[in-house]
Design an enzyme around this catalytic site. Structure first.
Site, short mmCIF file in Angstrom:
data_model
loop_
_atom_site.label_atom_id
_atom_site.label_comp_id
_atom_site.label_asym_id
_atom_site.label_seq_id
_atom_site.Cartn_x
_atom_site.Cartn_y
_atom_site.Cartn_z
N ASP A 81 -1.52 -9.06 -18.17
CA ASP A 81 -1.70 -10.50 -18.03
C ASP A 81 -1.07 -11.27 -19.19
OD1 ASP A 81 -2.93 -11.15 -15.58
OD2 ASP A 81 -4.73 -10.11 -16.24
N GLU B 22 -5.64 -11.46 -23.35
CA GLU B 22 -4.62 -11.45 -22.30
C GLU B 22 -4.12 -12.85 -21.98
OE1 GLU B 22 -6.25 -9.32 -18.94
OE2 GLU B 22 -8.20 -10.27 -19.16
N CYS C 20 -4.97 -2.10 -23.56
CA CYS C 20 -5.36 -1.47 -22.30
C CYS C 20 -4.45 -1.89 -21.15
CB CYS C 20 -6.82 -1.75 -21.97
SG CYS C 20 -7.17 -3.48 -21.72
N HIS D 206 0.82 -1.21 0.00
CA HIS D 206 0.00 0.00 0.00
C HIS D 206 0.85 1.25 0.00
CE1 HIS D 206 -4.08 -1.76 1.28
NE2 HIS D 206 -4.06 -1.42 0.03
C1 PEP Z 1 -4.15 -6.46 -18.33
O1 PEP Z 1 -4.07 -7.62 -17.90
O2 PEP Z 1 -3.29 -5.94 -19.05
C2 PEP Z 1 -5.31 -5.62 -17.97
C3 PEP Z 1 -5.50 -4.44 -18.52
O3 PEP Z 1 -6.15 -6.11 -17.01
P1 PEP Z 1 -5.82 -6.03 -15.44
O4 PEP Z 1 -4.53 -5.27 -15.27
O5 PEP Z 1 -6.97 -5.34 -14.81
O6 PEP Z 1 -5.70 -7.48 -15.08
MG MG Z 2 -5.84 -8.54 -16.94
#
Ligand code: PEP
Ligand code: MG
Length: 843
Positions: free
Chosen positions: A729, A705, A776, A468
């Protein structure tokens, strides 16, 4: 097929689960069964079985029947908040019971005034073992009437029998100098709890449940005692194999003298503590990158004074108990006030951390330990200190680095209450402006109070990138390094240092030249940041006119609003799990519809991609019990939860469809690995859409992912409208490196050409079917990655909100033709470092 009759556990009136005023139960998220409105005050066993779960607050338990069915009984709604008041369990964990045996006595008058409802639930939590169930209706009498008749699924009984394996360890000699006291008992209990099997600790005729700290301490095992472990259940052998060596080695207790290992036993390199990295340069101390940025300043050593506590308490332990309760209440009030203050400054992230602290003060495990110490005549302060330090040490030892990081939170909140108990409130340090803080560990509440205009960075010996403290440092935009070489604690106050939060390094004794070079670099970066910000509302178009959409990754409305002030062209990822976390109940369909519509309204006609719930594995929900998994990252997470518990997904899908009316909303599913998964999800969406005639169809997309999805991109592209690549991921699963691992973090670089190849493959598969691809994952916010991603043909970059102006500026820097050539060159490289070397960076 075999049947099983569950007798009424209470006198009362049966109600269908759907009528229970709590969506967790009414939507059958926990499992199927029934509710009883009780007319008496004693819960009894509905069948023969073993008590396999008994909540410390005594309001609920699980009975595993001889056939392997797990029957959870929960008295009243939200009764966990009574913290045990009004409940008297009549059984202990692991106890075998016959039908009609008393399980929990309760005070119905007290519950009627203090609880939301008296409705008592009887739920089968492993419904996959049941082919069908028929519930009785109307009035039932305890132990006499059948209330649920279950037809067991084919093979369920055989499976249960296979699970009932019993394994006994060899004799183990206890090496702990003071026996199995609270700390090693807590370590043993946490180890045992990792297994489904019942685990017992036996010494002669004494027997203890190895999953219960108090039960272990209760049989007072001393140095040199000979014990055996007995495990019974599906993973009995594994439990014995794992726990036996740990118990024989002293469970991490200092000064343990383990019996010599047999000559044939090889040392386990995985268990040896990893040596701290050394730079070889005496002026460079290494740690872990916790928050990026450069800080040039003077050392300020932040030291905590030890709070002295009296050991012996009042002759009447009830008085000490009251003192502790009062201090806990005051601690909760302080935390409440702190949250209100933070929420007023729109700092939801920090407020959430203190909300978690507040919850820690109600942790039954913690209170159990304090209780058992108080019972020995100790003072409230002593009992409390023992409780939180014991639990913090236990957490710090956990393999899950995120959980281990929570030890600092526990110590922080523990000190707060200890300060109240001893009349020594924690003093605010006076930190001179221009300081780089060095500390053994920083408490999250210290970090939250840091003023970034005065504190230029910090380095802690403890903690990791996921603690944290690190999260707060990133939110405050303060450079930070965790896990720094402990010699940093010896640096004199006022000495010059350069902290590189991005590389996880602390440079000591810098030359004046170095200091001015870094100061200039910082000024250059600040000027670039200001220029990027000034152009934030310009489109992200390459010098030869190729446009890329730059959108935001958000967790809620506030992020959406902030993104709009920084030039976001929409939202490429709403991590909807933030609406589900830190709550006692699942958000209702109406609540979700409202928040999605509010976010869409904040975007003012720009597109919003809502990702359905992405939890599971290491991200549990308080109100959604999930079985322990051996490999949570490869288990029931992401869309698999939605398919496993369709009611949750159906509710969310309905909310998204309803919010989509008149708004540009798209729906995206996380962790899709097979075509069957997306087809099932699409079927589910179509069914819900058919029930909501007043809604418009929304575009469906998937996260890419998992490598399998990237490889089969063309086939997936036929099923959906768009892809968004989750590089966080995708990198973790491609390189087989845990994304939260403090030692592997730096190696798990999405710029590895293997990941770039998968992105290229995804873009090609999508293009062949006329579909578009966005990114993303964190890579979209990396300015070095941006031109490569554009060159690979990615159409949308969804990045963290603060990174939006910088990402847009990075797109504008080159021509599309240059980006394409760069991408081809990057694909031909062998390592992430080689790829990074192709793209000079100002950051
Ligand atoms: C990712 O895995 O790149 C993703 C955008 O999802 P999260 O980070 O929420 O697992
Ligand atoms: Mg992810």
């Amino acid at each position: 097929m075999a049947t099983l009759e569950l007798r009424a556990p209470l006198d009362g009136i049966i109600l269908p689960l759907e009528q229970v005023p709590d969506p967790v139960f009414s939507q059958k998220m926990v499992g199927d069964g029934l509710a009883i409105d009780p007319l008496n005050q004693l819960l009894t066993a509905p069948c023969a079985g073993t008590v396999t779960q008994l909540f410390p607050t005594g309001h609920a338990l699980t009975l595993t029947s001889t056939e392997g069915l797990e029957v959870m009984m929960h008295i009243g709604l939200d009764t966990v908040t009574l913290k045990g008041e009004g409940f008297s369990p009549q059984v202990t964990l692991g106890q075998k019971v016959a039908p009609g045996d008393a399980l929990i006595a309760f005070d119905a008058d007290l519950l009627a005034t203090r609880a939301k409802s008296l409705l008592t639930l009887m739920i089968v939590t492993n419904g996959e073992r049941v082919a069908s169930m028929v519930a009785a209706s109307g009035r039932v009498r305890t132990g006499q009437d059948a209330c649920l008749t279950l037809t067991l699924a084919e093979g369920a009984v055989e499976a249960a029998q296979a699970e009932g394996k019993r394994v006994t360890s060899q004799a183990i000699v206890i090496p702990n100098p003071t026996g199995l006291h609270a700390r090693p008992a807590a370590v043993l209990a946490s180890l045992a709890k990792r297994f489904k099997s019942r685990v017992l600790l036996q010494r002669g005729d004494d027997e203890a449940n190895a999953k219960s700290v108090t039960s272990i301490m209760g049989i007072e095992i001393a140095l040199g005692d000979k014990v055996t472990l007995i495990a019974e259940g599906p993973d009995a052998q594994e439990a014995i194999d794992t726990i036996t060596p740990e118990l024989a080695a002293g469970l991490g207790d200092e000064g343990s003298r383990p019996a010599p290992a047999p000559a044939t036993t090889e040392p386990d390199p995985a268990k040896a503590p990893a040596p701290r990295p050394q730079s070889g340069d005496p002026n460079l101390l290494l740690g872990v990158a916790a928050s990026p940025g450069l800080g040039v300043g003077k050392v300020y050593q932040l030291r905590r004074e030890e709070i002295q506590v009296p050991e012996t308490g009042d002759a009447d332990p009830r008085k000490e108990r009251r003192k502790l309760d009062d201090a806990l209440d005051r601690g909760k009030n302080e935390l409440e006030a702190l949250q209100t203050e933070l929420k007023a400054t729109a700092d939801a992230k920090k407020a959430a951390i203190f909300a978690a602290h507040q919850e820690l003060l109600e942790d039954p495990g913690l209170l159990d330990i304090a209780e058992s110490v108080l019972a020995k005549g100790k003072s409230a302060a002593y009992a409390w200190q023992r409780a939180y330090t014991t639990q913090a040490e236990r957490l710090a030892k956990l393999k899950n680095v995120v959980m281990a990081g929570r030890a600092a939170d526990l110590r922080d909140v523990g000190r707060r209450v200890l300060g109240i108990l001893t009349g020594h409130p924690v003093e605010e340090p006076r930190i001179p402006p221009g300081s780089i803080l060095i500390a053994e560990d920083l408490a999250p509440s210290d970090t939250a109070k840091l003023d970034p205009t005065e504190v230029l960075g910090f380095a802690t010996v403890g903690g990791g990138a996921t603690s944290h403290v690190a999260i707060l440092a990133r939110a405050l935009d303060i450079p930070a390094v965790a896990g720094i070489d402990p010699s940093a604690l010896e640096l004199p106050d006022g000495s010059d240092v350069i902290l590189d939060g991005g590389k996880g390094q602390l440079r000591i004794n810098p030359s004046p030249d170095e200091v001015s070079r870094i100061t200039e670099a910082k000024a250059r970066m600040a000027a670039k940041k200001a220029a990027d910000l000034a152009a934030a509302f310009e489109p992200a178009t390459t010098t030869d006119g190729h446009n890329v959409e730059v959108v935001a990754n958000i967790g809620g409305l506030k992020d959406a609003q902030k993104g709009m002030t920084l030039g976001a062209e929409g939202v490429g990822l709403l991590r909807s799990e933030f609406l589900y976390l830190d709550r006692a109940n699942a958000p209702t369909e109406d609540e979700q519809t409202q928040i999605y519509a509010e976010i869409a309204a904040a975007l003012d006609g720009k597109p919003l991609i809502i990702r359905t719930l992405d939890v599971g594995g290491d991200k549990p929900l308080a109100y959604l019990p999930m079985p322990r998994e051996e490999n949570p990252m490869l288990g029931i997470r992401g869309v698999r939860i939605g398919l496993d518990r369709p009611e949750i997904l159906r509710t969310q899908v309905r909310a998204i469809l309803r919010a989509g009316k008149g708004n540009r909303i798209r729906m995206m599913f996380p962790m899709i690995a097979t075509l069957d998964e997306i087809r099932s999800v699409k079927g589910l969406v179509a069914e819900e859409q058919a029930k909501l005639p007043d809604t418009d169809p929304v575009e469906l997309g998937i996260m890419v992912e998992v490598p399998s999805t990237a490889v089969l991109a063309r086939q997936f592209a036929r099923e959906v409208s768009f892809f968004s690549i989750g590089t966080n991921d995708l990198t973790q699963y491609t390189l087989a490196m845990d994304r939260g691992h403090p030692k592997l973090g730096a190696k798990a670089d999405a710029m590895n050409p293997a990941i770039l190849q998968l992105i290229a493959q995804t873009v090609a598969g999508a293009a062949a079917e006329g579909k578009w691809v966005g990114i993303c994952g964190g890579m979209a916010s990396d300015p070095q990655a941006v031109p490569i991603l554009v060159g690979l043909g990615v159409k949308e970059l969804s990045c963290s909100v603060p990174a939006i102006p910088m990402v847009k500026a990075a797109v504008r820097e080159r021509s599309f033709a240059d980006c394409q050539a760069l991408a081809q060159e990057a694909l031909a490289q062998g390592t992430a470092a080689q790829v990074r070397a192709l793209v000079p960076s100002d950051y």
